[in-house]
Enzyme design. Structure first.
Site, PDB file in Angstrom:
ATOM      1  N   HIS A  30       0.815  -1.234   0.000  1.00  0.00           N
ATOM      2  CA  HIS A  30       0.000   0.000   0.000  1.00  0.00           C
ATOM      3  C   HIS A  30       0.841   1.273   0.000  1.00  0.00           C
ATOM      4  O   HIS A  30       0.303   2.371  -0.168  1.00  0.00           O
ATOM      5  CB  HIS A  30      -0.939   0.034   1.212  1.00  0.00           C
ATOM      6  CG  HIS A  30      -1.955  -1.055   1.221  1.00  0.00           C
ATOM      7  ND1 HIS A  30      -2.878  -1.222   0.211  1.00  0.00           N
ATOM      8  CD2 HIS A  30      -2.188  -2.055   2.119  1.00  0.00           C
ATOM      9  CE1 HIS A  30      -3.636  -2.285   0.491  1.00  0.00           C
ATOM     10  NE2 HIS A  30      -3.236  -2.804   1.641  1.00  0.00           N
TER      11      HIS A  30
ATOM     12  N   ASP B 254      -4.543 -13.019   3.285  1.00  0.00           N
ATOM     13  CA  ASP B 254      -5.821 -12.616   3.869  1.00  0.00           C
ATOM     14  C   ASP B 254      -7.006 -12.968   2.967  1.00  0.00           C
ATOM     15  O   ASP B 254      -8.135 -12.545   3.216  1.00  0.00           O
ATOM     16  CB  ASP B 254      -5.825 -11.118   4.245  1.00  0.00           C
ATOM     17  CG  ASP B 254      -5.142 -10.246   3.218  1.00  0.00           C
ATOM     18  OD1 ASP B 254      -4.829 -10.735   2.109  1.00  0.00           O
ATOM     19  OD2 ASP B 254      -4.929  -9.051   3.518  1.00  0.00           O
TER      20      ASP B 254
ATOM     21  N   ASP C 219      -2.612 -10.472  -2.527  1.00  0.00           N
ATOM     22  CA  ASP C 219      -3.229 -10.057  -1.261  1.00  0.00           C
ATOM     23  C   ASP C 219      -4.709  -9.743  -1.507  1.00  0.00           C
ATOM     24  O   ASP C 219      -5.100  -9.343  -2.608  1.00  0.00           O
ATOM     25  CB  ASP C 219      -2.506  -8.800  -0.740  1.00  0.00           C
ATOM     26  CG  ASP C 219      -2.899  -8.435   0.682  1.00  0.00           C
ATOM     27  OD1 ASP C 219      -2.184  -8.836   1.617  1.00  0.00           O
ATOM     28  OD2 ASP C 219      -3.936  -7.740   0.863  1.00  0.00           O
TER      29      ASP C 219
ATOM     30  N   HIS D 120      -6.279  -7.255  -0.527  1.00  0.00           N
ATOM     31  CA  HIS D 120      -6.412  -5.817  -0.780  1.00  0.00           C
ATOM     32  C   HIS D 120      -5.583  -5.400  -1.999  1.00  0.00           C
ATOM     33  O   HIS D 120      -4.492  -5.932  -2.216  1.00  0.00           O
ATOM     34  CB  HIS D 120      -5.933  -5.030   0.447  1.00  0.00           C
ATOM     35  CG  HIS D 120      -6.647  -5.404   1.712  1.00  0.00           C
ATOM     36  ND1 HIS D 120      -6.121  -6.302   2.615  1.00  0.00           N
ATOM     37  CD2 HIS D 120      -7.838  -5.009   2.215  1.00  0.00           C
ATOM     38  CE1 HIS D 120      -6.968  -6.447   3.629  1.00  0.00           C
ATOM     39  NE2 HIS D 120      -8.016  -5.679   3.412  1.00  0.00           N
TER      40      HIS D 120
HETATM   41  C1  FKS Z   1     -11.628  -2.556   6.859  1.00  0.00           C
HETATM   42  C2  FKS Z   1     -10.475  -1.622   7.116  1.00  0.00           C
HETATM   43  C3  FKS Z   1      -9.195  -2.115   6.543  1.00  0.00           C
HETATM   44  C4  FKS Z   1      -6.804  -1.613   6.655  1.00  0.00           C
HETATM   45  C5  FKS Z   1      -6.507  -2.878   5.955  1.00  0.00           C
HETATM   46  C6  FKS Z   1      -5.051  -2.948   5.558  1.00  0.00           C
HETATM   47  C7  FKS Z   1      -4.692  -4.193   4.811  1.00  0.00           C
HETATM   48  C8  FKS Z   1      -3.191  -4.366   4.699  1.00  0.00           C
HETATM   49  C9  FKS Z   1      -2.747  -5.505   3.794  1.00  0.00           C
HETATM   50  C10 FKS Z   1      -1.212  -5.606   3.837  1.00  0.00           C
HETATM   51  F1  FKS Z   1      -0.789  -6.569   3.030  1.00  0.00           F
HETATM   52  F2  FKS Z   1      -0.649  -4.486   3.456  1.00  0.00           F
HETATM   53  F3  FKS Z   1      -0.808  -5.904   5.049  1.00  0.00           F
HETATM   54  N1  FKS Z   1      -8.107  -1.505   7.229  1.00  0.00           N
HETATM   55  N2  FKS Z   1     -12.803  -2.063   7.516  1.00  0.00           N
HETATM   56  O1  FKS Z   1      -3.294  -6.734   4.216  1.00  0.00           O
HETATM   57  O2  FKS Z   1      -3.159  -5.289   2.476  1.00  0.00           O
HETATM   58 ZN    ZN Z   2      -4.322  -7.329   2.653  1.00  0.00          ZN
END
Ligand code: FKS
Ligand code: ZN
Length: 342
Positions: free
Chosen positions: A160, A284, A195, A197
Site C-alpha cells: 500500500h 488474507d 493479497d 487488498h
Molecule cells: C476494513 C479496514 C481495513 C486496513 C486494511 C489494511 C490491509 C493491509 C494488507 C497488507 F498486506 F498491506 F498488510 N483496514 N474495515 O493486508 O493489504
Molecule cells: Zn491485505
C-alpha cells in the site's frame, strides 16, 4: 528455498489502530511473522538468513527523499510533541480538497503523507520498515545470483505504500524496491499481487512504465480497502498503458472464482515474458481471515503455489497481509511448498 528474515520487525508493534469508528487492537502484529518463521523451521523449507544492509540508495529509487527523511524522524517528532503520552503516532487531520499539503509540523506531515488511521508510527517502525526493505532486497539478490526462488518474510508489509504515501500497515514498498533493484540490474520484473487488498502503492509506483508489469487480484475496491484505487479500468498510463492489470473480485470469492482470475493473471504474465516474478504474497484471502471476506481454503494455497510455479520464472515471494494467526503459518508455507513441489 531460502528465506530472508530480520528480527527487527518485532520492535514494530503497533498497539491499536483507529478503525470502524474506534480504537481497536492492531491485527498487523509481530506474532504473524514469528509464526511463519517457526513453521518454515518445522517444515525444513530451507535456511533462514539475515538480510544484508543495502543502505538508502535502493529505497530512494522508489520513494521521495523528503518522505524518507520524514519517516526517519517522525516518531521522535511525535514524542517531542506529546512528551507526557505513550500513544503511537496516528494522523487526525488531512489536507482535503482545496487545502494545501504541509510538512513542517508533525501533525500536518502525518496528515499529508498518510492515507488512513490504521498505520501507526511506533518507536520501532522505521528500523523495522528498513529491515523489511533489506529483507526484500536480499531475496532479490539471491534470485539475481541464480536462486530459482526466495521468500522474503517482510514485516511490516509494503504494497500500500507509494512514493510519498504510507498507509494500510505499509511504510516502505518492499516489493517495488526489490523490483526496481532488479530492473536496475537489467532484469524485466513482473509483479503478481495476490493479497486480498489492492496493492495501490505498487500500482502507482509503476503506473507510467512498460518495463515493469503489475497484475493484482483483490477484493473490488467498490466495497473494500483501499477504496480509492484498484478498479478494473485502471490499465496504466502513457508508456505504461496495458502494463497494469487489475482483477477485482466479488466479496465472497472462493477458489473457483479466484483460480480463474489467477489463470488470467498468469496469461498476462506469460505474454509479458518477464525475467523475474515478484509475488506480493498476502494470505488474507483465507476463508477465516478476521478482516477479509474471500473463501480460500488451506489446500487452495498449495494449488496457488503450483500455478505460480508453472510460470517457470525465478520467483521472489514477499510476505504481505494475512491475519488469522492460527492458519497463517500453514497457508503461507503451503504456497511455498506448492511452488517447490511443482
Ligand atoms: C476494513 C479496514 C481495513 C486496513 C486494511 C489494511 C490491509 C493491509 C494488507 C497488507 F498486506 F498491506 F498488510 N483496514 N474495515 O493486508 O493489504
Ligand atoms: Zn491485505
Amino acid at each position: 528455498m531460502k528465506t530472508f528474515y530480520s528480527p527487527l520487525h518485532v520492535e514494530h508493534a503497533p498497539k491499536e489502530e483507529f478503525e470502524a469508528g474506534r480504537l481497536s487492537p492492531a491485527v498487523e502484529v509481530p506474532e504473524r511473522a514469528e509464526r511463519v518463521r517457526r513453521r518454515i523451521e518445522e517444515r525444513k523449507l530451507g535456511p533462514i538468513l539475515a538480510p544484508q544492509e543495502f543502505g538508502d540508495e535502493p529505497i530512494l529509487r522508489v520513494h521521495e527523499p523528503a518522505f524518507i527523511q520524514f519517516m526517519g524522524g517522525a516518531y521522535d517528532q511525535w514524542r517531542r510533541r506529546y512528551p507526557q503520552d505513550t500513544a503511537d503516532a496516528i494522523p487526525s487531520a488531512w489536507p482535503g480538497r482545496g487545502m494545501r499539503p504541509q510538512h513542517g509540523d508533525i501533525e500536518s506531515a502525518l496528515g499529508s503523507y498518510a492515507f488512513d488511521t490504521a498505520t501507526p508510527i511506533t518507536r520501532g517502525t522505521w528500523s523495522g520498515a528498513r529491515a523489511a526493505a533489506n529483507v526484500a532486497l536480499s531475496a532479490a539478490q539471491g534470485v539475481a545470483e541464480g536462486e530459482h526462488a526466495a521468500f522474503a518474510l517482510t514485516r511490516p508489509p509494503g504494497h500500500h505504500a507509494a512514493a510519498d504515501v504510507f498507509g494500510g500497515y505499509c511504510y516502505l514498498n518492499n516489493v517495488a524496491i526489490a523490483a526496481q533493484w532488479l530492473s536496475d540490474r537489467g532484469m524485466r520484473p513482473a509483479i503478481l499481487d495476490v493479497d486480498y487488498h489492492h496493492g495501490n502503492g505498487t500500482q502507482s509506483i509503476f503506473y507510467g512504465r512498460n518495463d515493469v508489469l503489475f497484475v493484482s487480484i483483490h477484493a473490488d475496491p467498490s466495497f473494500a480497502f483501499p477504496h480509492f484505487l484498484g478498479f478494473a479500468n485502471e490499465r496504466g498510463e502513457g508508456a505504461g498503458e496495458d502494463f497494469n492489470l487489475n482483477l477485482p473480485l466479488e466479496r465472497h470469492a472462493d477458489w473457483a472464482v479466484y483460480s480463474k482470475a489467477l489463470a488470467t493473471a498468469g496469461n498476462r504474465i506469460r505474454e509479458f515474458s518477464p525475467d523475474v516474478l515478484l509475488v506480493s504474497l498476502g494470505l488474507d484471502t483465507f476463508e477465516a481471515d478476521p478482516i477479509s471476506h474471500f473463501r480460500l481454503k488451506a489446500e487452495n494455497y498449495l494449488r496457488m503455489g503450483e500455478v505460480i510455479a508453472r510460470l517457470r520464472k525465478p520467483t521472489l515471494f514477499a510476505f504481505e497481509g494475512g491475519y488469522n494467526l492460527d492458519a497463517l503459518a500453514e497457508i503461507t508455507v503451503n504456497v511455498l511448498e506448492g511452488f517447490a513441489i511443482r
